[in-house]
Design an enzyme around this catalytic site. Structure first.
Site, short mmCIF file in Angstrom:
data_model
loop_
_atom_site.label_atom_id
_atom_site.label_comp_id
_atom_site.label_asym_id
_atom_site.label_seq_id
_atom_site.Cartn_x
_atom_site.Cartn_y
_atom_site.Cartn_z
N GLY A 128 0.86 -1.18 0.00
CA GLY A 128 0.00 0.00 0.00
C GLY A 128 0.90 1.23 0.00
N ARG A 164 10.10 -1.41 -4.92
CA ARG A 164 8.88 -1.41 -5.74
C ARG A 164 8.85 -0.08 -6.51
NH1 ARG A 164 3.46 -3.39 -3.14
NH2 ARG A 164 3.11 -3.88 -5.33
N GLN A 216 -6.04 -8.58 -2.62
CA GLN A 216 -6.03 -7.63 -1.49
C GLN A 216 -7.44 -7.25 -1.06
OE1 GLN A 216 -4.10 -7.38 -4.23
NE2 GLN A 216 -2.18 -6.33 -3.82
N ASP A 238 -1.56 4.88 -6.32
CA ASP A 238 -0.13 4.69 -6.02
C ASP A 238 0.73 5.83 -6.55
OD1 ASP A 238 -1.42 1.86 -6.11
OD2 ASP A 238 0.37 1.75 -4.85
N LYS A 257 -4.02 -0.18 -8.36
CA LYS A 257 -3.99 -1.64 -8.57
C LYS A 257 -4.62 -2.05 -9.90
CE LYS A 257 -2.39 -4.00 -6.54
NZ LYS A 257 -0.99 -4.38 -6.92
#
Ligand code: MRU
Length: 353
Positions: free
Chosen positions: A52, A94, A203, A244, A255
């Site tokens: 997250g 990431r 998720q 994000d 996502k």
């Protein structure tokens, strides 16, 4: 063990170490992982023990502090050089969530700007990591309340749809998209939340559903391909998702599956909101095509537990995020209020690094 007072904190500083809720074990097991070393923090982010966008930013900030403790020198230049290596290791975990890079930049700025001894820098880094965490919690509560103000006024009790997990687990607490859901629930304006399961890592089914159960929020889990049908049936009043990374023009990466959700929401004239802190906006990017999209291991697609779902000899493509173009977004809910995508640029001055 269950979370204290139903409050979920994904990252906690405790006993001279960082405790992370191991999000790979939920919903069946609530387990904490203690992180003492920066290298282990990098691994925890990469393997999604913590995930997250805001949560990985906070975790990385503590990772920088842990790294600062590991550097055994009183020489300022050498210390900063080694701290840069820790920052590089954490940044390589990431690529998509900009909060990771934003939090690390903020920590490094403090390291460079703190005068005095190496120990003074370490202390300043610890305080900054804690500040980041506290600020994010307050930010999420403001996002939740601002979101509630723009949700449709009719019907009185709304049915909302979300994708992935943009909840307390994905932030310092409360959540962004799930923060809006929480605020609606607490104000008596929520009928129920529909949660997309969110293939391939689930998720929604695992984490969003778990958070709702902790708080008694009525939740219906659907598979991702059921969202259009639910909208057509008139079951959904508004969609709220997290982000994000948001480009300066309002294109928003979230996502994988968010983009198709936005298209079907528009086709059904259902408002589609993105809820995110201002730290998620990347003003250096003019549009969403410049957002780096993480590609993850194909086992996430073809393997469930130890069972392989597919025949041998096929290829896979596993992008973890997609970009929802600004024209599909009704509004971006931030801690400073709700903005149309084209108004985002006015927030540039509000961003602190
Ligand atoms: O791959 P993940 O689980 O880290 O992806 C999370 C999301 O896409 C969330 O929606 C996003 O980070 C917003 S969290 C407040």
């Amino acid at each position: 063990m269950i979370p204290l007072n139903n409050q979920v904190y994904s990252v906690i500083w405790h006993n001279d170490a960082v405790s992370l809720i191991d999000q790979t074990r939920l919903p069946h097991e609530y387990a904490l992982v203690e992180i003492h070393r920066s290298e282990d923090m990098a691994r925890a982010i990469k393997t999604m023990i913590v995930r997250g966008a805001p949560a990985i930013g906070i975790a990385a900030a503590y990772g920088i502090y842990l790294g600062a403790r590991e550097i055994n020198t009183s020489d300022r230049e050498l210390f900063l050089e080694r701290l840069e290596a820790v920052a590089a290791m954490l940044k390589a975990t990431r690529p998509t969530a900009v909060n990771l890079f934003w939090a690390i930049s903020r920590m490094m700025k403090v390291a460079y700007e703190t005068l005095g001894s190496v120990e003074d820098i370490r202390q300043a880094l610890f305080k900054t990591a804690q500040d980041l965490q506290i600020e994010d919690l307050q930010t999420c509560q403001a996002i939740g309340d601002n979101g509630l103000k723009v949700l449709p006024s009719n019907p009185e009790k709304l049915t909302l749809l979300t994708h992935c997990n943009a909840g307390a687990l994905a932030t310092a607490g409360y959540g962004t998209a799930l923060g809006v859901v929480r605020s609606a629930w607490r104000e008596g304006r929520l009928n129920r939340l529909f949660a997309d399961e969110t293939r391939p890592r689930l998720q929604g089914a695992k984490l969003t559903a778990w958070e709702c159960v902790q708080e008694g929020i009525p939740v219906t889990v659907i598979t991702d391909n059921m969202a259009a049908h639910c909208m057509q049936q008139g079951l959904i009043d508004a969609v709220v998702v997290g982000a994000d990374r948001i480009a300066a023009n309002g294109d928003a990466a979230n996502k994988i599956g968010t983009y198709s959700l936005a298209i079907v929401a528009q086709a059904h004239h259902i408002p589609f909101y993105v809820a995110a802190p201002i730290s998620t906006i990347d003003f250096d990017l003019t549009n969403g095509s410049q957002i780096p999209i993480e590609e993850r291991d194909p086992t996430e697609i073809y393997q469930v537990g130890t069972t392989q779902l597919t025949p041998n000899g096929v290829d896979y493509y596993n992008p973890a995020f997609d970009v929802t173009t600004a024209n599909l977004i009704t509004g971006i809910i931030t801690e400073r209020g709700v903005f149309s995508p084209s108004e985002l640029i006015t927030l540039k001055e509000a961003q602190t690094v």
